[in-house]
Write a protein that holds these residues in place. Structure first.
Motif, short mmCIF file in Angstrom:
data_model
loop_
_atom_site.label_atom_id
_atom_site.label_comp_id
_atom_site.label_asym_id
_atom_site.label_seq_id
_atom_site.Cartn_x
_atom_site.Cartn_y
_atom_site.Cartn_z
N LYS A 58 0.84 -1.20 0.00
CA LYS A 58 0.00 0.00 0.00
C LYS A 58 0.87 1.25 0.00
O LYS A 58 1.71 1.42 0.88
CB LYS A 58 -0.92 0.00 1.23
CG LYS A 58 -1.78 1.25 1.33
CD LYS A 58 -2.82 1.14 2.42
CE LYS A 58 -2.24 1.19 3.81
NZ LYS A 58 -3.30 1.22 4.86
N GLU A 59 0.67 2.11 -0.99
CA GLU A 59 1.38 3.40 -1.02
C GLU A 59 0.69 4.38 -0.08
O GLU A 59 -0.53 4.55 -0.12
CB GLU A 59 1.40 3.96 -2.44
CG GLU A 59 2.40 3.27 -3.35
CD GLU A 59 2.53 3.95 -4.70
OE1 GLU A 59 3.57 3.76 -5.35
OE2 GLU A 59 1.58 4.65 -5.11
N THR A 60 1.48 5.02 0.77
CA THR A 60 0.94 5.97 1.74
C THR A 60 2.05 6.93 2.14
O THR A 60 3.07 7.02 1.45
CB THR A 60 0.37 5.20 2.96
OG1 THR A 60 -0.18 6.12 3.88
CG2 THR A 60 1.42 4.35 3.63
N ALA A 65 2.54 4.91 7.31
CA ALA A 65 3.04 3.54 7.12
C ALA A 65 3.69 3.03 8.41
O ALA A 65 3.44 1.90 8.84
CB ALA A 65 4.03 3.50 5.96
N ALA A 66 4.54 3.86 9.02
CA ALA A 66 5.22 3.46 10.25
C ALA A 66 4.22 3.26 11.39
O ALA A 66 4.32 2.31 12.17
CB ALA A 66 6.26 4.52 10.63
N ARG A 67 3.25 4.15 11.46
CA ARG A 67 2.25 4.06 12.53
C ARG A 67 1.41 2.79 12.39
O ARG A 67 1.15 2.08 13.37
CB ARG A 67 1.36 5.29 12.49
CG ARG A 67 0.33 5.37 13.60
CD ARG A 67 -0.48 6.65 13.49
NE ARG A 67 -1.45 6.76 14.57
CZ ARG A 67 -2.61 6.13 14.59
NH1 ARG A 67 -2.94 5.35 13.57
NH2 ARG A 67 -3.44 6.28 15.62
N GLU A 68 0.96 2.51 11.16
CA GLU A 68 0.13 1.32 10.97
C GLU A 68 0.93 0.04 11.18
O GLU A 68 0.41 -0.94 11.73
CB GLU A 68 -0.49 1.34 9.57
CG GLU A 68 -1.49 0.21 9.35
CD GLU A 68 -2.29 0.37 8.08
OE1 GLU A 68 -3.22 -0.43 7.87
OE2 GLU A 68 -2.00 1.30 7.28
N GLY A 97 15.78 9.83 -9.97
CA GLY A 97 15.96 10.38 -8.63
C GLY A 97 14.74 11.07 -8.06
O GLY A 97 14.81 11.66 -6.97
N THR A 98 13.60 10.99 -8.74
CA THR A 98 12.37 11.60 -8.24
C THR A 98 11.80 10.74 -7.09
O THR A 98 11.66 9.53 -7.24
CB THR A 98 11.32 11.70 -9.36
OG1 THR A 98 11.87 12.44 -10.45
CG2 THR A 98 10.06 12.38 -8.86
N PRO A 99 11.48 11.36 -5.96
CA PRO A 99 10.97 10.59 -4.81
C PRO A 99 9.64 9.90 -5.13
O PRO A 99 8.79 10.44 -5.84
CB PRO A 99 10.80 11.66 -3.73
CG PRO A 99 11.68 12.78 -4.13
CD PRO A 99 11.67 12.79 -5.63
N LEU A 100 9.50 8.69 -4.62
CA LEU A 100 8.26 7.93 -4.74
C LEU A 100 7.67 7.70 -3.35
O LEU A 100 8.38 7.76 -2.34
CB LEU A 100 8.52 6.58 -5.42
CG LEU A 100 9.07 6.63 -6.85
CD1 LEU A 100 9.39 5.21 -7.35
CD2 LEU A 100 8.08 7.31 -7.78
N ASP A 101 6.37 7.43 -3.31
CA ASP A 101 5.69 7.27 -2.03
C ASP A 101 6.23 6.08 -1.24
O ASP A 101 6.51 5.01 -1.81
CB ASP A 101 4.19 7.07 -2.24
CG ASP A 101 3.50 8.34 -2.72
OD1 ASP A 101 4.02 9.43 -2.43
OD2 ASP A 101 2.44 8.22 -3.38
#
Length: 426
Positions: A58-60, A65-68, A97-101
């Motif tokens: 799941k992208e978030t 993500a850390a909390r869940e 180099g573009t950031p991804l979720d």
């Protein structure tokens, strides 16, 4: 793979490193995607093959993500039915180099089904009722543990067959919060109202797509979770007052809780000053009474209703052997070796992915009973097993991992709806 991934996991599967983290999740190639039916989600979720099992990705956001991930691990320690958290992966970038979720990775629950996969052409009233009942029990367990869900719905739940009923598992804990001091009545009522509204909306959505039985009222079914929840909560946590001469009601209360699948860790009992009435209240209740007994006696890990059914057969075996003085564990080992294991070994290898062994045993007992009724005789278990394999099990769809049809439409065969369907085949 561009950049340097950050993987947070209790036990990292090396196969994670082979996945195309440099691509947005929506662009992942078909060869790694597992086409499983899934519920409605506010985030993009894809099922992916990882070694010998399937994971949900799941992208978030990094924070969510850390909390869940932490919340799911905590719920597991509390023995709450939920999906298994695998990892949180951050610092993803594409080849430029573009950031991804960031993503949350959870393990797909074997033999589980989202509610939208539990019907073929229409969702029947009996199936809808059992799904809501299972969700009500899950919500009670969460509230007893002090967990406020905040997004109760059929879509955020997975269901596994459990001896004619369903067992519910929490999938999405993103909005959840755990309170050490327990939940207030207002928090519980808030979750109940969220559940009622969400379930009504999900069923109305099926109705709009002509996938709801005409006899099923979405509002009425969604309101059932409130009534079922209140009954369970009252039984599990409510105080009871009775005359001192009716002390047998203490054992009766414990037995009712055990029948619901709960154990009592502590029971508060007090009498009034006159010594004429007794007040009892379960202080701490825990689910899994029958599952734990079966596991202790046989080593079999099964759902609560499955465990109850297997234990009933074990108790019948013991009664028929007329050896009530023999230790229960000895009889259980004998039943396991002479009854349960021969049946599971007799299932052809190509059919073992259809259902869990405990569910097969439960359905076989039902199949034998219907055969005996139809034929007016006591059908031997071996004969019933041959009939069950040929007329029922062989025609079921694999449920270890239910795969979507190539078109992506969920059009499962009618035998996946519930156990009542296949009884007509006997």
């Amino acid at each position: 793979m561009a950049g340097s991934l950050n993987i947070t996991s209790a036990t990292v599967d090396p196969g994670l490193l082979d996945l195309p983290w440099n691509l947005p999740l929506e662009l992942w190639p078909d060869e790694v995607i597992a086409a499983l039916p899934k519920g409605i989600s506010r985030h993009l979720v894809r099922f992916v093959h990882l070694g010998g099992y399937v994971v949900a990705i799941k992208e978030t956001t990094q924070e969510l993500a850390a909390r869940e991930y932490d919340m799911l691990r905590t719920l597991q320690r509390l023995d709450i039915p939920c999906v298994d958290p695998v990892a949180v992966i951050t610092n993803r970038t594409d080849d430029e180099g573009t950031p991804l979720d960031p993503v949350l990775v959870t393990r797909h629950l074997k033999f589980s089904l989202p509610y939208r996969a539990l019907y073929s052409q229409t969702l029947r009233p009996e199936t809808a009722t059992r799904l809501v009942d299972a969700l009500a029990l899950l919500l009670v367990r969460l509230h007893i543990a002090g967990f406020f869900w905040g997004d109760v719905s059929l879509s955020n739940t997975l269901f596994r067959r459990d001896a004619g009923a369903f067992a519910a598992y929490l999938v999405d804990a993103e909005t959840g919060q755990l309170y050490d001091g327990g939940l207030s009545n207002g928090q519980r009522e808030n979750d109940l109202e969220i559940a009622r509204v969400n379930i009504a909306g999900e069923l109305l959505d099926l109705e709009a797509g002509n996938r709801l039985d005409e006899a099923l009222d979405p509002v009425e079914v969604s309101s059932r979770i409130v009534a079922q929840y209140r009954m369970l909560w009252r039984e599990l946590t409510g105080a009871e007052k009775f005359d001192q001469s009716e002390r047998w009601r203490i054992a009766q209360r414990v037995e009712r809780l055990n029948d619901l699948g709960f154990d009592i860790e502590e029971l508060a009992i007090r009498t009034d000053d006159a010594g004429t009435t007794v007040h009892i209240q379960p202080k701490v209740v825990d689910a899994g009474h029958h599952s734990r007994r079966l596991l202790r006696l046989t080593g079999l890990d099964a759902g609560e209703n499955q465990a109850r059914r297997l234990l009933n057969d074990l108790d019948s075996y013991r009664a028929s052997s007329r050896r009530k003085d023999v230790d229960e564990e000895v009889i259980a080992h004998e039943w396991l070796a002479r009854v349960f294991e021969p049946i599971t070994r007799a299932i052809p290898r190509d059919l073992t992915r259809k259902l869990e062994p405990a569910e097969v045993f439960h359905q076989l007992l039902d199949h034998r009973w219907y055969m005996s009724q139809n034929e007016g005789r006591d059908v031997p278990l071996s004969e019933a097993l041959t009939s069950y394999i040929d007329t029922v099990l062989r025609h079921r769809r694999d449920e270890v991992t239910v795969i979507d049809p190539p078109t992506g439409a969920i059009t499962l065969p009618t035998d996946i709806v519930d156990e009542d369907d296949w009884r007509a085949k006997v």
